[in-house]
Design a protein around this motif. Structure first.
Motif, mmCIF file in Angstrom:
data_model
loop_
_atom_site.group_PDB
_atom_site.id
_atom_site.type_symbol
_atom_site.label_atom_id
_atom_site.label_comp_id
_atom_site.label_asym_id
_atom_site.label_seq_id
_atom_site.Cartn_x
_atom_site.Cartn_y
_atom_site.Cartn_z
ATOM 1 N N ASP A 8 0.864 -1.185 0.000
ATOM 2 C CA ASP A 8 0.000 0.000 0.000
ATOM 3 C C ASP A 8 0.896 1.229 0.000
ATOM 4 O OD1 ASP A 8 -1.890 2.165 0.988
ATOM 5 O OD2 ASP A 8 -3.238 0.440 1.015
ATOM 6 N N ASP A 9 0.505 2.276 -0.721
ATOM 7 C CA ASP A 9 1.354 3.470 -0.759
ATOM 8 C C ASP A 9 1.177 4.349 0.469
ATOM 9 O OD1 ASP A 9 -1.231 4.101 -1.615
ATOM 10 O OD2 ASP A 9 -0.563 5.751 -2.876
ATOM 11 N N ALA A 34 5.491 -0.290 -1.090
ATOM 12 C CA ALA A 34 4.694 0.913 -1.342
ATOM 13 C C ALA A 34 4.071 0.941 -2.731
ATOM 14 C CB ALA A 34 5.563 2.157 -1.155
ATOM 15 N N ASN A 35 4.408 -0.039 -3.572
ATOM 16 C CA ASN A 35 3.799 -0.113 -4.902
ATOM 17 C C ASN A 35 3.995 -1.509 -5.474
ATOM 18 O OD1 ASN A 35 6.411 -0.157 -6.469
ATOM 19 N ND2 ASN A 35 6.603 1.879 -5.541
ATOM 20 N N MET A 57 -1.841 2.843 -6.860
ATOM 21 C CA MET A 57 -0.538 3.201 -6.300
ATOM 22 C C MET A 57 0.337 3.775 -7.408
ATOM 23 S SD MET A 57 0.250 -0.149 -3.912
ATOM 24 C CE MET A 57 -0.025 -1.300 -5.268
#
Length: 208
Positions: A8-9, A34-35, A57
């Motif tokens: 998840d960003d 984060a991506n 994202m």
């Protein structure tokens, strides 16, 4: 122990989900990303059983991330986690091999149970998402068992896969061994030119 990667960003969401999941004795969070691009790379080193993947994202979104993970690490299952009830994303994520699609608004215990269900081999969709998806894909051309040259037993297995049953559950209901159920699923994938049980489920809902 179920090894999980959270993607998840939003760092707060990653941290919150990590705390929630690590409270469960049978879960181990082996990394966060984060991506989608970071997630694909992390799968190579962490070898997770399951990836909990956001959709929207930067760099690489969750749909493409799912596709790359399923292509490179077919044993790793992906569950899409998002705030967006977007039919296009649902369709694309499942087409590329996601095993579930749930919303961030669900209670923590519901997310936990979804992950356990996916680990058992089920395909899990949040109720509102499932309703939307079923409406969307039932617009496809209807087919018959005869058209596809499927036996009664093959048809029964296909229907139960579409209902989200695991191999063990199908075996119990049809009085078969799990090995025999796996063989039927392999035959169905070959006959219908499909890649996995998620595509079998979508095919059934679309054509029957």
């Amino acid at each position: 122990m179920l090894k999980i990667i959270i993607v998840d960003d939003d760092a707060l969401i990653r941290d919150s989900l990590t705390l929630i999941l690590e409270m469960e004795a049978d879960f181990q969070v082996v990394g966060t990303a984060a991506n989608g691009q970071e997630a694909v790379a992390l799968c190579g080193s962490a070898q997770p059983d399951l990836v909990l993947m956001d959709v929207r994202m930067p760099v690489m979104d969750g749909v493409l991330g799912t596709r790359r993970i399923r292509e490179q690490y077919p044993a790793t299952k992906v569950v899409i986690l998002t705030t967006f009830k977007d039919e296009a994303y649902i369709k694309e994520a499942l087409k590329h091999g996601a095993s579930g699609y749930i919303l961030k608004s669900q209670p923590a215990e519901s997310i936990v149970e979804t992950l356990r269900a996916v680990a058992r081999g089920n395909t899990v969709l949040e109720a509102q998402v499932a309703s939307s998806l079923t409406h969307m894909i039932r617009e496809g051309k209807k087919m018959s068992q005869t058209d596809l040259e499927l036996t009664d037993r093959e048809m029964a297995v296909l229907e139960m896969v579409a209902e989200g049953h695991s191999n063990r559950e199908i075996a119990e209901k049809l009085y078969l061994s799990e090995g025999t159920v796996r063989n039927y699923i392999t035959v169905l994938l070959d006959k219908l030119s499909l890649r996995d049980r998620t595509q079998l489920a979508i095919f059934y809902l679309k054509h029957f």
